[in-house]
Scaffold this motif. Structure first.
Motif, PDB file in Angstrom:
ATOM      1  N   ASP A  30     -77.109  43.182   8.996  1.00 20.94           N
ATOM      2  CA  ASP A  30     -76.571  41.852   8.691  1.00 20.94           C
ATOM      3  C   ASP A  30     -75.234  41.626   9.385  1.00 20.94           C
ATOM      4  O   ASP A  30     -74.987  40.566   9.945  1.00 20.94           O
ATOM      5  CB  ASP A  30     -76.422  41.660   7.181  1.00 20.94           C
ATOM      6  CG  ASP A  30     -77.764  41.525   6.475  1.00 20.94           C
ATOM      7  OD1 ASP A  30     -78.814  41.493   7.146  1.00 20.94           O
ATOM      8  OD2 ASP A  30     -77.743  41.443   5.229  1.00 20.94           O
ATOM      9  N   GLU A  31     -74.372  42.644   9.370  1.00 21.38           N
ATOM     10  CA  GLU A  31     -73.053  42.520  10.003  1.00 21.38           C
ATOM     11  C   GLU A  31     -73.194  42.355  11.513  1.00 21.38           C
ATOM     12  O   GLU A  31     -72.534  41.502  12.122  1.00 21.38           O
ATOM     13  CB  GLU A  31     -72.202  43.747   9.683  1.00 21.38           C
ATOM     14  CG  GLU A  31     -70.789  43.644  10.224  1.00 21.38           C
ATOM     15  CD  GLU A  31     -69.933  44.844   9.854  1.00 21.38           C
ATOM     16  OE1 GLU A  31     -69.058  45.176  10.657  1.00 21.38           O
ATOM     17  OE2 GLU A  31     -70.140  45.441   8.777  1.00 21.38           O
ATOM     18  N   GLU A  32     -74.057  43.144  12.136  1.00 13.66           N
ATOM     19  CA  GLU A  32     -74.278  43.035  13.581  1.00 13.66           C
ATOM     20  C   GLU A  32     -74.861  41.669  13.939  1.00 13.66           C
ATOM     21  O   GLU A  32     -74.442  41.042  14.918  1.00 13.66           O
ATOM     22  CB  GLU A  32     -75.231  44.130  14.066  1.00 13.66           C
ATOM     23  CG  GLU A  32     -74.663  45.521  14.015  1.00 13.66           C
ATOM     24  CD  GLU A  32     -75.726  46.589  14.235  1.00 13.66           C
ATOM     25  OE1 GLU A  32     -75.365  47.655  14.779  1.00 13.66           O
ATOM     26  OE2 GLU A  32     -76.907  46.376  13.861  1.00 13.66           O
ATOM     27  N   ALA A  33     -75.814  41.213  13.146  1.00 12.81           N
ATOM     28  CA  ALA A  33     -76.448  39.920  13.409  1.00 12.81           C
ATOM     29  C   ALA A  33     -75.430  38.784  13.309  1.00 12.81           C
ATOM     30  O   ALA A  33     -75.434  37.868  14.133  1.00 12.81           O
ATOM     31  CB  ALA A  33     -77.608  39.694  12.439  1.00 12.81           C
ATOM     32  N   CYS A  34     -74.555  38.856  12.327  1.00 10.66           N
ATOM     33  CA  CYS A  34     -73.519  37.839  12.157  1.00 10.66           C
ATOM     34  C   CYS A  34     -72.564  37.844  13.354  1.00 10.66           C
ATOM     35  O   CYS A  34     -72.221  36.793  13.895  1.00 10.66           O
ATOM     36  CB  CYS A  34     -72.765  38.087  10.851  1.00 10.66           C
ATOM     37  SG  CYS A  34     -71.543  36.831  10.484  1.00 10.66           S
ATOM     38  N   GLN A  35     -72.154  39.028  13.794  1.00 10.48           N
ATOM     39  CA  GLN A  35     -71.251  39.141  14.944  1.00 10.48           C
ATOM     40  C   GLN A  35     -71.909  38.623  16.215  1.00 10.48           C
ATOM     41  O   GLN A  35     -71.289  37.897  17.000  1.00 10.48           O
ATOM     42  CB  GLN A  35     -70.811  40.592  15.137  1.00 10.48           C
ATOM     43  CG  GLN A  35     -69.862  41.078  14.073  1.00 10.48           C
ATOM     44  CD  GLN A  35     -69.579  42.570  14.181  1.00 10.48           C
ATOM     45  OE1 GLN A  35     -70.214  43.294  14.938  1.00 10.48           O
ATOM     46  NE2 GLN A  35     -68.625  43.041  13.389  1.00 10.48           N
ATOM     47  N   GLU A  36     -73.156  38.986  16.439  1.00 14.01           N
ATOM     48  CA  GLU A  36     -73.863  38.530  17.639  1.00 14.01           C
ATOM     49  C   GLU A  36     -74.106  37.021  17.601  1.00 14.01           C
ATOM     50  O   GLU A  36     -74.001  36.350  18.623  1.00 14.01           O
ATOM     51  CB  GLU A  36     -75.188  39.277  17.817  1.00 14.01           C
ATOM     52  CG  GLU A  36     -75.030  40.726  18.204  1.00 14.01           C
ATOM     53  CD  GLU A  36     -74.272  40.931  19.515  1.00 14.01           C
ATOM     54  OE1 GLU A  36     -74.478  40.156  20.473  1.00 14.01           O
ATOM     55  OE2 GLU A  36     -73.459  41.869  19.577  1.00 14.01           O
ATOM     56  N   ALA A  37     -74.409  36.495  16.425  1.00 10.03           N
ATOM     57  CA  ALA A  37     -74.590  35.043  16.291  1.00 10.03           C
ATOM     58  C   ALA A  37     -73.296  34.327  16.670  1.00 10.03           C
ATOM     59  O   ALA A  37     -73.327  33.304  17.363  1.00 10.03           O
ATOM     60  CB  ALA A  37     -75.015  34.690  14.869  1.00 10.03           C
ATOM     61  N   SER A  38     -72.154  34.872  16.252  1.00 15.10           N
ATOM     62  CA  SER A  38     -70.864  34.268  16.599  1.00 15.10           C
ATOM     63  C   SER A  38     -70.628  34.285  18.100  1.00 15.10           C
ATOM     64  O   SER A  38     -70.033  33.359  18.648  1.00 15.10           O
ATOM     65  CB  SER A  38     -69.715  35.000  15.896  1.00 15.10           C
ATOM     66  OG  SER A  38     -69.754  34.749  14.516  1.00 15.10           O
ATOM     67  N   ARG A  39     -71.086  35.322  18.774  1.00 11.92           N
ATOM     68  CA  ARG A  39     -70.896  35.428  20.228  1.00 11.92           C
ATOM     69  C   ARG A  39     -71.748  34.433  20.999  1.00 11.92           C
ATOM     70  O   ARG A  39     -71.342  33.929  22.032  1.00 11.92           O
ATOM     71  CB  ARG A  39     -71.221  36.838  20.696  1.00 11.92           C
ATOM     72  CG  ARG A  39     -70.204  37.857  20.284  1.00 11.92           C
ATOM     73  CD  ARG A  39     -70.522  39.220  20.921  1.00 11.92           C
ATOM     74  NE  ARG A  39     -69.587  40.202  20.431  1.00 11.92           N
ATOM     75  CZ  ARG A  39     -69.902  41.186  19.590  1.00 11.92           C
ATOM     76  NH1 ARG A  39     -71.136  41.338  19.171  1.00 11.92           N
ATOM     77  NH2 ARG A  39     -68.986  42.023  19.182  1.00 11.92           N
ATOM     78  N   MET A  40     -72.938  34.150  20.512  1.00 11.32           N
ATOM     79  CA  MET A  40     -73.867  33.330  21.294  1.00 11.32           C
ATOM     80  C   MET A  40     -74.041  31.901  20.792  1.00 11.32           C
ATOM     81  O   MET A  40     -74.600  31.071  21.488  1.00 11.32           O
ATOM     82  CB  MET A  40     -75.235  34.010  21.356  1.00 11.32           C
ATOM     83  CG  MET A  40     -75.961  34.089  20.035  1.00 11.32           C
ATOM     84  SD  MET A  40     -77.648  34.736  20.114  1.00 11.32           S
ATOM     85  CE  MET A  40     -77.435  36.321  20.819  1.00 11.32           C
TER      86      MET A  40
END
Length: 141
Positions: free
Chosen positions: A94-104
Motif C-alpha cells: 500500500d505504501e509503495e503504491a501510494c508513493q508511485e501513484a504520487s510520482r505518476m
C-alpha cells in the motif's frame, strides 16, 4: 470549468491535493509542515493557485478552495486513489503504491482516469481513502 487533469505542475498538484484532503480553511503553516517546505515557498505557490482560480486566500486565516478548486481537488484525490488501487493489485505494498501513484499521477488525464474507474466498477475505497465519483466518471456526459 472543464479541465483535462493535465494543466497543473506536479508541485501544484501536491498543494491542491493537500488542501483538498484537509477540507475547510487551511493555514499556510499547516501546508508548509505537511509538504515539508518553507512558508515563503507556500505563499508563492498559493499566489499562483489563486491566479488560476483554484483557491481564495482569507488574510490571517488561510486558504479555501473555490468551486472550481473543489472540483479539481476532488478529481486529484480520486486520480491518486484510483492509481494507487491499481498499483496495489500488481504486487506493490500500500505504501509503495501510494508513493508511485504520487510520482505518476500528473501524467494521467481525467479521461483516462474516468475510463479506468468505469472499468474497475467504480470502487468506493482505495488504499489512501474514500473514492468519490463525478458525472463524467459515471458516464453522465
Amino acid at each position: 470549468m472543464a479541465f483535462t487533469g493535465l494543466e497543473l505542475t506536479p508541485k501544484k498538484v501536491e498543494y491542491l491535493k493537500c488542501i483538498a484532503g484537509k477540507g475547510d480553511v487551511v493555514k499556510t503553516s499547516e501546508l508548509a509542515t505537511a509538504l515539508g517546505v518553507d512558508p515563503s515557498t507556500v505563499t508563492k505557490t498559493l499566489q499562483e493557485l489563486e491566479e488560476i482560480g483554484l483557491i481564495a486566500r482569507e488574510p490571517y486565516h488561510g486558504v479555501v478552495l473555490t468551486p472550481y478548486g473543489r472540483e479539481y481537488g476532488e478529481f486529484i484525490l480520486r486520480r491518486h486513489r484510483i492509481l494507487g488501487l491499481i498499483l496495489s493489485h500488481y504486487g506493490l505494498s500500500d505504501e509503495e503504491a501510494c508513493q508511485e501513484a504520487s510520482r505518476m499521477e500528473c501524467y494521467a488525464s481525467r479521461e483516462a482516469i474516468d475510463k479506468m474507474c468505469r472499468a474497475m466498477g467504480h470502487p468506493t475505497v482505495g488504499i489512501c481513502g474514500k473514492i468519490t465519483h463525478g458525472p463524467l466518471c459515471m458516464g453522465d456526459d
